[in-house]
Write a protein that holds these residues in place. Structure first.
Motif, PDB file in Angstrom:
ATOM      1  N   GLN A  67      -9.934  16.148   0.257  1.00 23.82           N
ATOM      2  CA  GLN A  67      -8.638  16.478  -0.320  1.00 23.82           C
ATOM      3  C   GLN A  67      -7.656  15.351  -0.029  1.00 23.82           C
ATOM      4  N   THR A  68      -7.209  14.678  -1.105  1.00 23.66           N
ATOM      5  CA  THR A  68      -6.176  13.657  -0.942  1.00 23.66           C
ATOM      6  C   THR A  68      -4.795  14.179  -1.304  1.00 23.66           C
ATOM      7  N   GLY A  69      -4.725  15.231  -2.109  1.00 27.13           N
ATOM      8  CA  GLY A  69      -3.441  15.790  -2.522  1.00 27.13           C
ATOM      9  C   GLY A  69      -2.933  16.824  -1.539  1.00 27.13           C
ATOM     10  N   HIS A  70      -1.652  17.135  -1.640  1.00 26.70           N
ATOM     11  CA  HIS A  70      -1.102  18.142  -0.740  1.00 26.70           C
ATOM     12  C   HIS A  70      -1.585  19.532  -1.157  1.00 26.70           C
ATOM     13  N   ASN A  71      -1.502  20.478  -0.242  1.00 29.01           N
ATOM     14  CA  ASN A  71      -1.972  21.836  -0.498  1.00 29.01           C
ATOM     15  C   ASN A  71      -1.300  22.409  -1.750  1.00 29.01           C
ATOM     16  N   GLY A  72      -2.124  22.918  -2.647  1.00 26.50           N
ATOM     17  CA  GLY A  72      -1.615  23.494  -3.876  1.00 26.50           C
ATOM     18  C   GLY A  72      -1.493  22.530  -5.033  1.00 26.50           C
ATOM     19  N   ASP A  73      -1.681  21.246  -4.777  1.00 23.18           N
ATOM     20  CA  ASP A  73      -1.614  20.240  -5.842  1.00 23.18           C
ATOM     21  C   ASP A  73      -2.893  20.310  -6.671  1.00 23.18           C
ATOM     22  N   GLY A  74      -2.754  20.419  -7.997  1.00 24.11           N
ATOM     23  CA  GLY A  74      -3.936  20.449  -8.841  1.00 24.11           C
ATOM     24  C   GLY A  74      -4.738  19.167  -8.785  1.00 24.11           C
ATOM     25  N   TRP A  75      -4.082  18.058  -8.483  1.00 21.94           N
ATOM     26  CA  TRP A  75      -4.790  16.782  -8.345  1.00 21.94           C
ATOM     27  C   TRP A  75      -5.246  16.666  -6.888  1.00 21.94           C
ATOM     28  N   LYS A  76      -6.305  17.430  -6.579  1.00 23.14           N
ATOM     29  CA  LYS A  76      -6.720  17.555  -5.179  1.00 23.14           C
ATOM     30  C   LYS A  76      -7.357  16.279  -4.644  1.00 23.14           C
ATOM     31  N   TYR A  77      -7.919  15.456  -5.541  1.00 25.06           N
ATOM     32  CA  TYR A  77      -8.495  14.176  -5.130  1.00 25.06           C
ATOM     33  C   TYR A  77      -8.177  13.165  -6.214  1.00 25.06           C
ATOM     34  N   GLN A  78      -7.496  12.085  -5.837  1.00 27.77           N
ATOM     35  CA  GLN A  78      -7.179  11.010  -6.775  1.00 27.77           C
ATOM     36  C   GLN A  78      -7.645   9.682  -6.194  1.00 27.77           C
ATOM     37  N   TYR A  79      -8.383   8.959  -7.000  1.00 32.49           N
ATOM     38  CA  TYR A  79      -9.063   7.758  -6.532  1.00 32.49           C
ATOM     39  C   TYR A  79      -8.092   6.722  -5.978  1.00 32.49           C
ATOM     40  N   HIS A  80      -6.893   6.675  -6.504  1.00 31.91           N
ATOM     41  CA  HIS A  80      -5.963   5.640  -6.080  1.00 31.91           C
ATOM     42  C   HIS A  80      -5.325   5.940  -4.725  1.00 31.91           C
ATOM     43  N   LYS A  81      -5.497   7.135  -4.201  1.00 37.01           N
ATOM     44  CA  LYS A  81      -4.891   7.477  -2.913  1.00 37.01           C
ATOM     45  C   LYS A  81      -5.793   7.028  -1.767  1.00 37.01           C
ATOM     46  N   ASP A  82      -5.194   6.830  -0.604  1.00 35.12           N
ATOM     47  CA  ASP A  82      -5.950   6.242   0.504  1.00 35.12           C
ATOM     48  C   ASP A  82      -5.922   7.077   1.775  1.00 35.12           C
ATOM     49  N   THR A  83      -5.526   8.351   1.681  1.00 36.14           N
ATOM     50  CA  THR A  83      -5.592   9.236   2.847  1.00 36.14           C
ATOM     51  C   THR A  83      -6.248  10.547   2.463  1.00 36.14           C
ATOM     52  N   ILE A  84      -6.940  11.124   3.423  1.00 36.29           N
ATOM     53  CA  ILE A  84      -7.557  12.452   3.282  1.00 36.29           C
ATOM     54  C   ILE A  84      -6.905  13.369   4.300  1.00 36.29           C
ATOM     55  N   ARG A  85      -6.555  14.580   3.841  1.00 36.53           N
ATOM     56  CA  ARG A  85      -5.898  15.519   4.742  1.00 36.53           C
ATOM     57  C   ARG A  85      -6.732  16.763   5.009  1.00 36.53           C
ATOM     58  N   GLY A  86      -7.927  16.824   4.435  1.00 38.72           N
ATOM     59  CA  GLY A  86      -8.790  17.967   4.686  1.00 38.72           C
ATOM     60  C   GLY A  86     -10.071  17.868   3.884  1.00 38.72           C
TER      61      GLY A  86
END
Length: 763
Positions: A67-86
């Motif tokens: 999971q790269t997106g915040h809780n409840g975000d429909g974009w739960k994983y986006q390739y351009h992001k660089d952190t995982i929160r769960g």
């Protein structure tokens, strides 16, 4: 793999009904071709699939993902992001619908951080592996995280770095949750309730069993940020837990869930994971399941890139619909209904939007997995009994999203293809109700304006939002009801639905050559521009919706002026400038941008209404153009990378379009037993059918340049038609094509070579 794990894997395979090679050693290594990060480079503004790196078994009840997106975000994983929160147990099938029944685990090093933002750890795609049977990533905090799936659970492993405290944080996500820690047995149990379209009392019960004793524990609350060390129970909105291990710990966690009860979650864990001790055992068993499943279709003679694209799409097409049923202590299927909240015996499936999937994903399932598909038909009828309506967008209860009453498409298609697991009289009764009344959920649940259609022959716009698109899809659905009634001898229903199945004619404007909006007085809407989106159309323009006459291309051709005019109109789609006007959307939406990016004129493959359009050439005197354009769409708009799709993947539909098209045929009109022929992407494709038979497509001379069929034989006999029947495929045999760089303009041009249209069919 130890013998015990191999035996368990075999039992799992037998239970799944997976077919293929007898021994694991004989299986082809097909998972190596799958990239589960295909399509993940997506944003709100532009979609490359809106997927996430799913780790699951075929049609599994649960999936796991970073999971790269915040809780409840429909974009739960986006390739351009660089952190995982769960690392989530997830069920999302669309970014636009978000998720439900979610909880996650996140490894934290050093000081305890429970907040989803504070605990996020950086990562690099260079340290990430995304396969169907295994997801692994090395986080910048030093933790190696690995996941391998079962149908209703997963094994996770966390390798913590030395010299710093090791924590695992369980996040109850966005809704209400309960967590209970059991340090004597090294576990966390509880439930979560989050997401949409769920009846009162619907929860996901979970159990997480660690193989390592934890040294400390506590609870925390997302709303307040309060951490409660030593507290062994918490309940409320976003209630979570944490456990602490010694520095350098290697912790394995078995996780499983149930929608039935806490006791059933325990049973699911013991049945699916109880005898596994190491993640490698689960990984190898899951790999075998996937290699057998993917081996149902063996493709040969294509580039490595095309092979990767094919199996990545086939993987994605094999996730939906998800199993919603579980197995009781006797192994019998049962489920807690998301419609009435009660326990029922039998099979139920969920997480699919029929506006998307009736077109290709469901026909692909009917072809490859008729037993499962028959159970799905039973589930549709069970939903009707439990809530009074046929599903249109189950997630897991009824959402009613999009338009149309397409459950009847699935039922008719199944019946036409010999899947007779339901009572057609009840199905027709259900559809009669569905097409006559408006249901309590969104626009696709029931039919608002049914009386208006009966009076006017169409839904007027602007009186009815998206009235022209709805008129077109309702006409197709009414044909499905008519066809099922005709096939099963229900003449009263056949007559009723026949009166409405040509409603498409009432929204066709001969002056412009498009389907148009018209008001209740019959006046065409003012200021018409075929590149303007919205208004009387759903997620498209007049260029896209003129083709939505699946059941009667011959009738559409007649409206357009005959064969040559029909061909010219098809050609014009690709010749027109790739331009749009936002219309009633007010501003560009991602589908518009994706059409322009595709640079195929007004052809907007990233959304469903026009995906069948290239195959309509097979209904004309120039069927070779279907061969040209289907190959061009595959070549230009699909690949196996994070940019792999031309728009939303949509619960397997866009992937299934590629899978079927790469085999050389497609389901233009689900409900008839025909597959319209295009141009196969490989020199050879072998389909292993559920009964063990094989259907082979051999395309001699196939290459990126040789896209045209010169001549064809079916089982050694000359084959001129532009379609195969379902029986021809499922009986097994060989379709042999000779391919070339120039079209054979004399093949398949006779009227009798054309696929089904109700205007020309003898019912």
């Amino acid at each position: 793999m130890p013998l015990r794990a191999s035996s368990l894997a075999l039992l799992t395979l037998l239970a799944l009904g997976v077919r293929g090679a007898a021994n694991a050693d004989e299986l082809p290594d097909l998972v190596r071709h799958v990239n589960t990060l295909q399509g993940t480079n997506s944003r709100f503004e532009l979609t490359r699939g809106n997927t996430y790196p799913t780790c699951a078994l075929p049609f599994g009840m649960h999936t796991w993902t970073p999971q790269t997106g915040h809780n409840g975000d429909g974009w739960k994983y986006q390739y351009h992001k660089d952190t995982i929160r769960g690392f989530q147990q997830a069920h999302q099938c669309s970014s636009w619908s978000n998720d439900y029944a979610v909880f996650s685990l996140m490894p934290v090093v050093g000081d305890l951080k429970v907040d989803q933002h504070a605990r996020a750890a950086r990562f690099s795609h260079d340290d990430e592996v995304g396969k169907p049977h295994y997801y692994g990533v090395k986080l910048a905090n030093g933790v190696q995280t690995e996941i391998s799936p079962t149908t209703r659970g997963a094994m996770l492993r966390f390798r913590f770095p030395a010299e710093r405290d090791a924590h695992l944080v369980l996040d109850g996500y966005t809704g209400r949750s309960e967590v209970r820690l059991d340090p004597d047995n090294n576990r966390i149990v509880g439930w979560v309730r989050n997401g949409r379209n769920q009846p009162r009392g619907f929860v996901n019960h979970f159990v997480v069993q660690f193989d390592t004793p934890y040294q400390a524990f506590g609870c925390w609350r997302a709303r307040s940020g309060e951490v409660e060390p030593g507290q062994d129970q918490a309940r409320g909105r976003g209630a979570g837990a944490y456990v602490t291990f010694p520095p350098g710990a290697v912790v394995q966690a078995k996780a499983a869930s149930s929608y039935v009860s806490a006791e059933q979650a325990e049973l699911n864990l013991n049945r699916e994971l109880g005898d596994y001790n190491q993640l490698e055992e689960v990984k190898q068993a899951a790999e075998e399941v996937w290699n057998r499943h993917l081996g149902t279709i063996m493709v040969e003679g294509g580039s490595e890139e095309r092979t990767d694209t094919f199996y990545s799409c086939y993987f994605r097409a094999s996730l939906f619909p998800r199993k919603f049923y579980e197995r009781d202590e006797n192994g019998d299927p049962f489920y807690r209904s998301p419609y009435d909240g009660e326990l029922h015996q039998g099979y139920l499936y969920t997480d699919t939007g029929l506006w998307d999937t009736f077109r290709a994903q469901m026909p692909l399932n009917a072809l490859l997995y008729p037993e499962m598909h028959g159970r799905y038909m039973q589930g549709l009828m069970a939903a009707y009994r439990q809530c009074g309506w046929l599903p249109s967008w189950s997630f897991p209860g009824e959402a009613g999203s999009m338009i149309g009453n397409h459950a009847i498409s699935l039922l008719t298609d199944a019946w036409a293809k010999g899947i007779h697991t339901f009572d057609p009289a009840v199905a027709l009764e259900a559809y009669d109700h569905e097409s006559s009344e408006k249901g309590p959920w969104g626009p696709a649940n029931g039919r608002r304006g049914a009386d208006v259609i009966d009076r006017l022959g169409y839904l007027p716009y602007p009186e009815f939002r998206e009235g022209t698109a709805k008129t077109l899809e309702y006409a197709y659905d009414d044909w499905c009801g008519y066809h099922l009634a005709t096939l099963t001898g229900h003449d009263d229903y056949a007559q009723k639905f026949a009166a409405r199945m040509r409603s498409y004619q009432h929204v066709f404007d001969a002056e412009t050559g498009f389907m148009r909006g018209r008001d209740a007085d019959g006046k065409w809407n003012d200021r018409f521009d075929p590149i303007e989106w919205g208004g009387p159309y759903t997620e498209g323009s007049a260029w896209h919706w003129v083709w939505s006459v699946f059941h009667d291309p011959a009738g559409l051709a007649e409206l357009l002026g005959g064969d040559q005019a029909f061909i010219a109109k098809l050609d014009a789609v690709f010749d027109a400038p790739a331009e749009f006007k936002p219309g009633t959307y007010g501003a560009p939406i991602h589908e518009m941008r994706e059409m322009v990016l595709g640079q195929m004129g007004q052809y907007a493959h990233g959304n469903q209404p026009i995906q069948h359009m290239p195959y309509l050439y097979a209904y004309t005197s120039e069927p070779w153009k279907a061969q040209r354009w289907t190959r061009e769409v595959m070549r230009k708009l699909y690949n196996a990378t994070e940019d792999g799709y031309p728009g939303d993947e949509d619960q397997g539909q866009t992937s299934s379009w590629f899978v079927l098209s790469a085999l050389g045929f497609y389901s233009v009109c689900p409900g008839v037993d025909q597959y319209v022929i295009g141009s196969p992407a490989f020199a050879k494709a072998t389909i292993t059918l559920e009964d063990g038979g094989k259907f082979v497509v051999e395309a001699d001379g196939n290459s990126p340049e040789n896209v045209y069929i010169q001549r064809a034989t079916l089982n050694g006999r000359p084959f001129e038609r532009n379609y195969l029947t379902h029986e021809e495929v499922t009986s097994g045999g060989v379709l042999k094509l000779q391919m070339g760089p120039e079209p054979n303009r004399d093949r398949g041009v006779r009227p009798q070579d054309r696929p089904y249209s109700v205007s020309t069919a003898a019912e």
